[in-house]
Design a protein around this motif. Structure first.
Motif, PDB file in Angstrom:
ATOM      1  N   VAL A  25       7.593 -24.597  13.717  1.00 13.28           N
ATOM      2  CA  VAL A  25       6.857 -23.616  14.522  1.00 13.28           C
ATOM      3  C   VAL A  25       5.500 -24.170  14.927  1.00 13.28           C
ATOM      4  O   VAL A  25       5.082 -24.029  16.082  1.00 13.28           O
ATOM      5  CB  VAL A  25       6.708 -22.285  13.738  1.00 13.28           C
ATOM      6  CG1 VAL A  25       5.723 -21.363  14.430  1.00 13.28           C
ATOM      7  CG2 VAL A  25       8.055 -21.607  13.594  1.00 13.28           C
ATOM      8  N   GLU A  26       4.807 -24.805  13.995  1.00 14.92           N
ATOM      9  CA  GLU A  26       3.495 -25.379  14.311  1.00 14.92           C
ATOM     10  C   GLU A  26       3.617 -26.471  15.371  1.00 14.92           C
ATOM     11  O   GLU A  26       2.779 -26.569  16.263  1.00 14.92           O
ATOM     12  CB  GLU A  26       2.844 -25.941  13.053  1.00 14.92           C
ATOM     13  CG  GLU A  26       2.349 -24.873  12.107  1.00 14.92           C
ATOM     14  CD  GLU A  26       1.766 -25.446  10.831  1.00 14.92           C
ATOM     15  OE1 GLU A  26       1.773 -26.676  10.658  1.00 14.92           O
ATOM     16  OE2 GLU A  26       1.308 -24.645  10.013  1.00 14.92           O
ATOM     17  N   THR A  27       4.661 -27.283  15.290  1.00 13.13           N
ATOM     18  CA  THR A  27       4.875 -28.334  16.296  1.00 13.13           C
ATOM     19  C   THR A  27       5.125 -27.724  17.661  1.00 13.13           C
ATOM     20  O   THR A  27       4.581 -28.181  18.669  1.00 13.13           O
ATOM     21  CB  THR A  27       6.069 -29.218  15.885  1.00 13.13           C
ATOM     22  OG1 THR A  27       5.808 -29.777  14.603  1.00 13.13           O
ATOM     23  CG2 THR A  27       6.309 -30.319  16.884  1.00 13.13           C
ATOM     24  N   ARG A  28       5.921 -26.680  17.695  1.00 19.74           N
ATOM     25  CA  ARG A  28       6.214 -26.007  18.967  1.00 19.74           C
ATOM     26  C   ARG A  28       4.950 -25.412  19.575  1.00 19.74           C
ATOM     27  O   ARG A  28       4.711 -25.515  20.783  1.00 19.74           O
ATOM     28  CB  ARG A  28       7.259 -24.919  18.727  1.00 19.74           C
ATOM     29  CG  ARG A  28       7.931 -24.449  19.982  1.00 19.74           C
ATOM     30  CD  ARG A  28       9.096 -23.541  19.676  1.00 19.74           C
ATOM     31  NE  ARG A  28      10.173 -24.295  19.050  1.00 19.74           N
ATOM     32  CZ  ARG A  28      11.078 -23.775  18.241  1.00 19.74           C
ATOM     33  NH1 ARG A  28      11.050 -22.498  17.956  1.00 19.74           N
ATOM     34  NH2 ARG A  28      12.019 -24.532  17.717  1.00 19.74           N
ATOM     35  N   GLN A  29       4.100 -24.798  18.744  1.00 17.84           N
ATOM     36  CA  GLN A  29       2.850 -24.233  19.232  1.00 17.84           C
ATOM     37  C   GLN A  29       1.931 -25.331  19.758  1.00 17.84           C
ATOM     38  O   GLN A  29       1.284 -25.171  20.797  1.00 17.84           O
ATOM     39  CB  GLN A  29       2.146 -23.464  18.127  1.00 17.84           C
ATOM     40  CG  GLN A  29       2.817 -22.163  17.768  1.00 17.84           C
ATOM     41  CD  GLN A  29       2.160 -21.478  16.586  1.00 17.84           C
ATOM     42  OE1 GLN A  29       1.414 -22.086  15.835  1.00 17.84           O
ATOM     43  NE2 GLN A  29       2.450 -20.206  16.411  1.00 17.84           N
ATOM     44  N   PHE A  30       1.856 -26.440  19.055  1.00 16.89           N
ATOM     45  CA  PHE A  30       1.009 -27.548  19.485  1.00 16.89           C
ATOM     46  C   PHE A  30       1.470 -28.090  20.836  1.00 16.89           C
ATOM     47  O   PHE A  30       0.657 -28.339  21.730  1.00 16.89           O
ATOM     48  CB  PHE A  30       1.031 -28.666  18.431  1.00 16.89           C
ATOM     49  CG  PHE A  30       0.308 -29.907  18.861  1.00 16.89           C
ATOM     50  CD1 PHE A  30      -1.071 -29.937  18.927  1.00 16.89           C
ATOM     51  CD2 PHE A  30       1.017 -31.039  19.221  1.00 16.89           C
ATOM     52  CE1 PHE A  30      -1.734 -31.073  19.338  1.00 16.89           C
ATOM     53  CE2 PHE A  30       0.366 -32.178  19.628  1.00 16.89           C
ATOM     54  CZ  PHE A  30      -1.014 -32.201  19.692  1.00 16.89           C
ATOM     55  N   GLY A  32       3.160 -26.519  23.118  1.00 15.10           N
ATOM     56  CA  GLY A  32       2.875 -25.514  24.141  1.00 15.10           C
ATOM     57  C   GLY A  32       1.422 -25.560  24.582  1.00 15.10           C
ATOM     58  O   GLY A  32       1.119 -25.503  25.780  1.00 15.10           O
ATOM     59  N   CYS A  33       0.511 -25.682  23.631  1.00 15.37           N
ATOM     60  CA  CYS A  33      -0.915 -25.785  23.965  1.00 15.37           C
ATOM     61  C   CYS A  33      -1.202 -27.066  24.732  1.00 15.37           C
ATOM     62  O   CYS A  33      -2.007 -27.064  25.665  1.00 15.37           O
ATOM     63  CB  CYS A  33      -1.767 -25.732  22.697  1.00 15.37           C
ATOM     64  SG  CYS A  33      -1.776 -24.119  21.913  1.00 15.37           S
ATOM     65  N   LEU A  34      -0.550 -28.138  24.353  1.00 17.49           N
ATOM     66  CA  LEU A  34      -0.733 -29.409  25.052  1.00 17.49           C
ATOM     67  C   LEU A  34      -0.249 -29.306  26.497  1.00 17.49           C
ATOM     68  O   LEU A  34      -0.900 -29.819  27.422  1.00 17.49           O
ATOM     69  CB  LEU A  34       0.022 -30.512  24.310  1.00 17.49           C
ATOM     70  CG  LEU A  34      -0.282 -31.941  24.694  1.00 17.49           C
ATOM     71  CD1 LEU A  34      -1.732 -32.268  24.393  1.00 17.49           C
ATOM     72  CD2 LEU A  34       0.627 -32.887  23.929  1.00 17.49           C
ATOM     73  N   LEU A  35       0.853 -28.613  26.714  1.00 17.97           N
ATOM     74  CA  LEU A  35       1.372 -28.419  28.067  1.00 17.97           C
ATOM     75  C   LEU A  35       0.402 -27.603  28.912  1.00 17.97           C
ATOM     76  O   LEU A  35       0.126 -27.950  30.068  1.00 17.97           O
ATOM     77  CB  LEU A  35       2.741 -27.733  28.006  1.00 17.97           C
ATOM     78  CG  LEU A  35       3.390 -27.398  29.343  1.00 17.97           C
ATOM     79  CD1 LEU A  35       3.694 -28.677  30.116  1.00 17.97           C
ATOM     80  CD2 LEU A  35       4.650 -26.592  29.128  1.00 17.97           C
ATOM     81  N   ILE A  36      -0.129 -26.533  28.351  1.00 20.73           N
ATOM     82  CA  ILE A  36      -1.102 -25.707  29.078  1.00 20.73           C
ATOM     83  C   ILE A  36      -2.344 -26.517  29.420  1.00 20.73           C
ATOM     84  O   ILE A  36      -2.866 -26.455  30.534  1.00 20.73           O
ATOM     85  CB  ILE A  36      -1.453 -24.451  28.258  1.00 20.73           C
ATOM     86  CG1 ILE A  36      -0.236 -23.524  28.190  1.00 20.73           C
ATOM     87  CG2 ILE A  36      -2.647 -23.724  28.863  1.00 20.73           C
ATOM     88  CD1 ILE A  36      -0.390 -22.376  27.232  1.00 20.73           C
ATOM     89  N   PHE A  37      -2.826 -27.310  28.458  1.00 21.58           N
ATOM     90  CA  PHE A  37      -3.988 -28.159  28.692  1.00 21.58           C
ATOM     91  C   PHE A  37      -3.709 -29.155  29.814  1.00 21.58           C
ATOM     92  O   PHE A  37      -4.564 -29.395  30.681  1.00 21.58           O
ATOM     93  CB  PHE A  37      -4.359 -28.895  27.399  1.00 21.58           C
ATOM     94  CG  PHE A  37      -5.552 -29.784  27.529  1.00 21.58           C
ATOM     95  CD1 PHE A  37      -6.822 -29.248  27.646  1.00 21.58           C
ATOM     96  CD2 PHE A  37      -5.395 -31.167  27.542  1.00 21.58           C
ATOM     97  CE1 PHE A  37      -7.922 -30.064  27.769  1.00 21.58           C
ATOM     98  CE2 PHE A  37      -6.491 -31.987  27.660  1.00 21.58           C
ATOM     99  CZ  PHE A  37      -7.770 -31.440  27.777  1.00 21.58           C
ATOM    100  N   ALA A  38      -2.519 -29.744  29.839  1.00 20.27           N
ATOM    101  CA  ALA A  38      -2.155 -30.703  30.882  1.00 20.27           C
ATOM    102  C   ALA A  38      -2.104 -30.024  32.248  1.00 20.27           C
ATOM    103  O   ALA A  38      -2.567 -30.593  33.250  1.00 20.27           O
ATOM    104  CB  ALA A  38      -0.813 -31.351  30.554  1.00 20.27           C
ATOM    105  N   ILE A  39      -1.568 -28.824  32.306  1.00 22.05           N
ATOM    106  CA  ILE A  39      -1.488 -28.100  33.580  1.00 22.05           C
ATOM    107  C   ILE A  39      -2.890 -27.810  34.105  1.00 22.05           C
ATOM    108  O   ILE A  39      -3.178 -28.019  35.296  1.00 22.05           O
ATOM    109  CB  ILE A  39      -0.667 -26.808  33.418  1.00 22.05           C
ATOM    110  CG1 ILE A  39       0.807 -27.159  33.217  1.00 22.05           C
ATOM    111  CG2 ILE A  39      -0.842 -25.890  34.623  1.00 22.05           C
ATOM    112  CD1 ILE A  39       1.674 -25.982  32.820  1.00 22.05           C
ATOM    113  N   PHE A  40      -3.782 -27.338  33.229  1.00 19.90           N
ATOM    114  CA  PHE A  40      -5.150 -27.075  33.660  1.00 19.90           C
ATOM    115  C   PHE A  40      -5.860 -28.369  34.059  1.00 19.90           C
ATOM    116  O   PHE A  40      -6.642 -28.392  35.012  1.00 19.90           O
ATOM    117  CB  PHE A  40      -5.945 -26.352  32.575  1.00 19.90           C
ATOM    118  CG  PHE A  40      -5.724 -24.872  32.559  1.00 19.90           C
ATOM    119  CD1 PHE A  40      -6.165 -24.079  33.596  1.00 19.90           C
ATOM    120  CD2 PHE A  40      -5.061 -24.270  31.501  1.00 19.90           C
ATOM    121  CE1 PHE A  40      -5.966 -22.710  33.594  1.00 19.90           C
ATOM    122  CE2 PHE A  40      -4.852 -22.909  31.481  1.00 19.90           C
ATOM    123  CZ  PHE A  40      -5.299 -22.122  32.535  1.00 19.90           C
TER     124      PHE A  40
END
Length: 52
Positions: A25-30, A32-40
Motif C-alpha cells: 500500500v505504501e509503495t502504491r501511494q508513493f 501515485g504521488c510521484l505520478l502527480i508530481f510528474a504531471i505538475f
C-alpha cells in the motif's frame, strides 16, 4: 511445546503478511504521488515554455 510453536509460527506468519500488505500500500501511494508530481512538473514546464 508443540502447540506453542505452532501458535508462534502462525503469529509470525500473520505479522509478515500484514507487513507485506502495508508495504504494498505504501509503495502504491508513493507511486501515485510521484505520478502527480510528474504531471505538475510537465505542466509547469509547458506553461513556462509556451505560456507567453
Amino acid at each position: 511445546m508443540d502447540d506453542e510453536e505452532k501458535i508462534a509460527r502462525g503469529v509470525a506468519q500473520g505479522i509478515a503478511r500484514h507487513e507485506a500488505a502495508r508495504a504494498k500500500v505504501e509503495t502504491r501511494q508513493f507511486l501515485g504521488c510521484l505520478l502527480i508530481f510528474a504531471i505538475f512538473g510537465v505542466g509547469f514546464i509547458l506553461l513556462v515554455t509556451y505560456g507567453s
